[in-house]
Design a protein around this motif. Structure first.
Motif, mmCIF file in Angstrom:
data_model
loop_
_atom_site.group_PDB
_atom_site.id
_atom_site.type_symbol
_atom_site.label_atom_id
_atom_site.label_comp_id
_atom_site.label_asym_id
_atom_site.label_seq_id
_atom_site.Cartn_x
_atom_site.Cartn_y
_atom_site.Cartn_z
ATOM 1 N N HIS A 50 -29.618 23.318 -28.920
ATOM 2 C CA HIS A 50 -30.020 24.739 -28.333
ATOM 3 C C HIS A 50 -31.224 25.342 -29.069
ATOM 4 O O HIS A 50 -31.449 26.507 -28.498
ATOM 5 C CB HIS A 50 -28.596 25.349 -28.563
ATOM 6 C CG HIS A 50 -27.387 24.788 -27.655
ATOM 7 N ND1 HIS A 50 -27.402 24.698 -26.437
ATOM 8 C CD2 HIS A 50 -26.484 24.051 -27.906
ATOM 9 C CE1 HIS A 50 -26.746 24.145 -25.612
ATOM 10 N NE2 HIS A 50 -26.033 23.674 -26.546
ATOM 11 N N PRO A 71 -23.452 22.608 -23.224
ATOM 12 C CA PRO A 71 -24.025 23.942 -22.719
ATOM 13 C C PRO A 71 -22.892 24.639 -22.228
ATOM 14 O O PRO A 71 -22.316 24.426 -21.408
ATOM 15 C CB PRO A 71 -24.875 23.364 -21.598
ATOM 16 C CG PRO A 71 -24.680 22.308 -21.210
ATOM 17 C CD PRO A 71 -24.102 21.509 -22.503
ATOM 18 N N ASP A 72 -22.051 25.465 -23.101
ATOM 19 C CA ASP A 72 -21.116 26.431 -22.590
ATOM 20 C C ASP A 72 -21.248 27.706 -23.588
ATOM 21 O O ASP A 72 -20.997 27.335 -24.833
ATOM 22 C CB ASP A 72 -19.904 25.407 -23.135
ATOM 23 C CG ASP A 72 -18.512 26.342 -22.527
ATOM 24 O OD1 ASP A 72 -18.350 27.539 -22.663
ATOM 25 O OD2 ASP A 72 -17.568 25.508 -22.197
ATOM 26 N N MET A 73 -21.223 28.766 -22.833
ATOM 27 C CA MET A 73 -21.711 29.985 -23.680
ATOM 28 C C MET A 73 -20.677 30.279 -24.399
ATOM 29 O O MET A 73 -20.705 31.332 -25.502
ATOM 30 C CB MET A 73 -22.235 31.076 -22.569
ATOM 31 C CG MET A 73 -23.301 30.907 -22.092
ATOM 32 S SD MET A 73 -24.599 30.815 -23.371
ATOM 33 C CE MET A 73 -24.746 32.422 -24.287
ATOM 34 N N MET A 83 -24.903 31.221 -14.395
ATOM 35 C CA MET A 83 -25.265 32.519 -15.248
ATOM 36 C C MET A 83 -25.369 33.362 -14.048
ATOM 37 O O MET A 83 -25.226 33.519 -12.581
ATOM 38 C CB MET A 83 -26.433 32.322 -15.911
ATOM 39 C CG MET A 83 -26.622 31.468 -16.771
ATOM 40 S SD MET A 83 -28.294 31.173 -17.791
ATOM 41 C CE MET A 83 -29.262 30.639 -16.375
ATOM 42 N N ASN A 138 -27.858 23.362 -15.608
ATOM 43 C CA ASN A 138 -27.138 23.136 -16.756
ATOM 44 C C ASN A 138 -26.113 24.364 -17.148
ATOM 45 O O ASN A 138 -25.024 24.356 -17.876
ATOM 46 C CB ASN A 138 -27.676 23.022 -18.249
ATOM 47 C CG ASN A 138 -28.564 21.767 -18.023
ATOM 48 O OD1 ASN A 138 -28.412 20.750 -17.269
ATOM 49 N ND2 ASN A 138 -29.754 21.593 -18.856
ATOM 50 N N TRP A 139 -26.314 25.429 -16.632
ATOM 51 C CA TRP A 139 -25.542 26.599 -16.922
ATOM 52 C C TRP A 139 -25.308 27.406 -15.463
ATOM 53 O O TRP A 139 -26.128 27.456 -14.614
ATOM 54 C CB TRP A 139 -26.557 27.810 -17.798
ATOM 55 C CG TRP A 139 -27.005 27.304 -18.985
ATOM 56 C CD1 TRP A 139 -28.301 26.639 -19.317
ATOM 57 C CD2 TRP A 139 -26.109 27.240 -20.352
ATOM 58 N NE1 TRP A 139 -28.516 26.438 -20.479
ATOM 59 C CE2 TRP A 139 -27.342 26.714 -21.375
ATOM 60 C CE3 TRP A 139 -25.021 27.622 -20.789
ATOM 61 C CZ2 TRP A 139 -27.071 26.636 -22.561
ATOM 62 C CZ3 TRP A 139 -24.854 27.433 -22.275
ATOM 63 C CH2 TRP A 139 -25.935 26.979 -23.155
ATOM 64 N N SER A 170 -28.019 31.396 -26.322
ATOM 65 C CA SER A 170 -27.678 30.068 -27.175
ATOM 66 C C SER A 170 -28.833 29.620 -27.947
ATOM 67 O O SER A 170 -28.255 29.214 -29.212
ATOM 68 C CB SER A 170 -27.333 29.018 -26.131
ATOM 69 O OG SER A 170 -28.539 28.856 -25.350
ATOM 70 N N SER A 174 -30.295 20.156 -22.499
ATOM 71 C CA SER A 174 -29.666 21.482 -22.990
ATOM 72 C C SER A 174 -28.684 21.228 -23.905
ATOM 73 O O SER A 174 -27.402 21.735 -23.826
ATOM 74 C CB SER A 174 -29.300 22.642 -21.995
ATOM 75 O OG SER A 174 -30.193 23.001 -21.070
#
Ligand code: NAD
Ligand code: MG
Length: 405
Positions: A257, A274-276, A214, A211-212, A156, A254
């Motif tokens: 980026h 925060p979203d891939m 993964m 926030n993510w 990101s 986050s």
């Protein structure tokens, strides 16, 4: 035309976090993209379900037994997907002409050879898998130039920087008028943790990122800040700048980026939830824009954005990565390999969290880096570093069992 005028997409690591987010975006644009190939390590159930839904021309699994299971189940369901296995199978589907775009989303050094195959075949390569670039950025950038491959960053931060650079920018070439790059960093799950809390940190706590969501390896890297360190080296190769021109800033929300500072003092930032799926959609369609499925940002709800300096006393991995990046040659490959061994040992409960950086520091001290960084040099020093790190893990494990710290 087997893709009926659509762009063919191969996903290396389709069963992982980035792989599944990529399929989510592709499923929103069936007129634009065709799923050409899906690959995984050994997760037969998930890859089978993905093949049933997306009907790729090819599937590949690293594990040969898993590949045989997959093939048997696909044949039983009457699905004609061609199955292959091993590193050769992954590399072959990465280079096949059925795909125009290759998403490199394997985790760790294991992605190097298939990613290199996609680069050499001149694909548009969406680079999520940062470790190959850390290990052998020179080789990847050179091969990309030679083959006319287009490298687009999915990480990101790097995707944000790419979006903030002039349109004329080409990967690996120093962008004109740029003074510094700001890499933002959430600080990870232990941003505010005391040294005592870090000493007791468990794998479950380390993998609970604020926030993510993964994979486990990058989650631990985010907790040690090694992820940010690897990203500094990644940015050096992608954007043609020295580590001294990259500044890491802690930004817990986050939302920004990353940022690019120009010579006149202007700073450009990319903001998003925060979203891939956002960087994935950006790179899939670049230079066009398409829907990603991500929720729109609500600035009033956010209300504030905070910034702080990183603490390299509690998080020595960031310092080790800056030093390895400045040293160059095979040193970043040694850092990366020792980190992979240390993170796996931590996840298996063999070493405490704070020994991750100690294991890496020991390996870096024991394996001298070389300025030659051909693929053979990199792979040889990667192997040496793994042996040194395993030895350091065994020593640390002994200390733990004897109750000495
Ligand atoms: P993950 O663990 O969720 O998925 C990894 C994928 O790679 C799986 O499909 C797995 O089957 C496959 N794989 C694992 N080992 C393999 C091997 N030896 N050979 C072939 N395939 C193998 O990981 P992830 O979180 O999706 O991360 C993938 C890469 O993207 C990493 O390099 C990570 O640093 C990077 N990245 C991830 C995120 C994120 O939000 N998850 C963000 C930025 C960058
Ligand atoms: Mg990142």
């Amino acid at each position: 035309d087997q893709n009926e005028g659509r762009q063919g997409v191969a996903i290396l690591g389709s069963t992982g976090s980035i792989g599944m987010s990529t399929l989510d975006v592709l499923a929103r644009h069936p007129d634009r993209f065709a799923v050409a190939a899906l690959t995984a390590n050994a997760q037969v159930d998930r890859l089978y379900e993905q093949c049933v839904r997306f009907r790729p021309r090819f599937a590949a699994m690293l594990d040969p037994q898993a590949a045989r299971d997959l093939e048997r189940r696909l044949r039983a369901s009457g699905i004609p997907t061609v199955v292959s296995s091993g590193l050769d199978g992954l590399s072959t589907v990465a280079a096949d002409r059925a795909s125009d775009i290759v998403m490199a989303a394997i985790v760790g050094a294991a992605g190097l050879i298939p990613t290199l195959a996609a680069v050499k075949a001149g694909k548009r390569v969406l680079l999520a898998n940062k470790e190959p670039l850390v290990m052998s950025g020179r080789v990847l950038m050179r091969e990309a130039r030679a083959a006319g491959a287009v490298l687009l960053p999915i990480d990101s931060e790097h995707n944000a920087i790419f979006q903030c650079l002039p349109a004329a920018f080409r990967a690996g070439e120093p962008p004109a008028g740029v003074r510094r790059l700001f890499l933002t960093c959430s600080g990870g799950p232990f941003r505010a943790a005391s040294a005592e809390a870090l000493a007791r940190a468990t794998p479950e706590q380390a993998c609970a990122h604020p926030n993510w969501v993964m994979g486990r390896k990058i989650s631990v890297d985010s907790a040690t800040l090694m992820n940010k360190g690897l990203e500094v080296i990644e940015a050096c190769w992608l954007f043609g700048v020295a580590p001294s021109r990259i500044e890491v800033v802690i930004h817990p929300q986050s939302v920004i980026h990353s940022m690019v500072e120009y010579d006149d003092g202007s700073v450009l930032a990319q903001l998003a939830n925060p979203d891939m799926r956002i960087p994935i959609a950006h790179a899939l369609a670049w230079p066009s824009r398409i829907q990603s499925g991500a929720k729109p940002i609500d600035l009033v709800d956010l209300a504030r954005l905070d910034f702080a300096a990183p603490d390299t006393t509690r998080f020595p991995c960031l310092r080790l990565a800056y030093e390895a990046g400045a040293a160059g040659g095979t040193t970043p490959a040694i850092l990366n390999a020792a980190n992979e061994v240390a993170v796996a040992a931590f996840l298996e409960g063999r070493i405490p969290f704070i020994d991750i950086s100690r294991v890496i520091e020991t390996a870096l001290a024991q394996v001298p880096g070389r300025s030659d960084d051909s693929l053979d040099d990199v792979l040889a020093d990667d192997a040496r570093a793994r042996v040194a790190a395993e030895r350091a893990v065994a020593g640390a494990g002994r200390r733990v069992r004897q109750g000495v710290s």
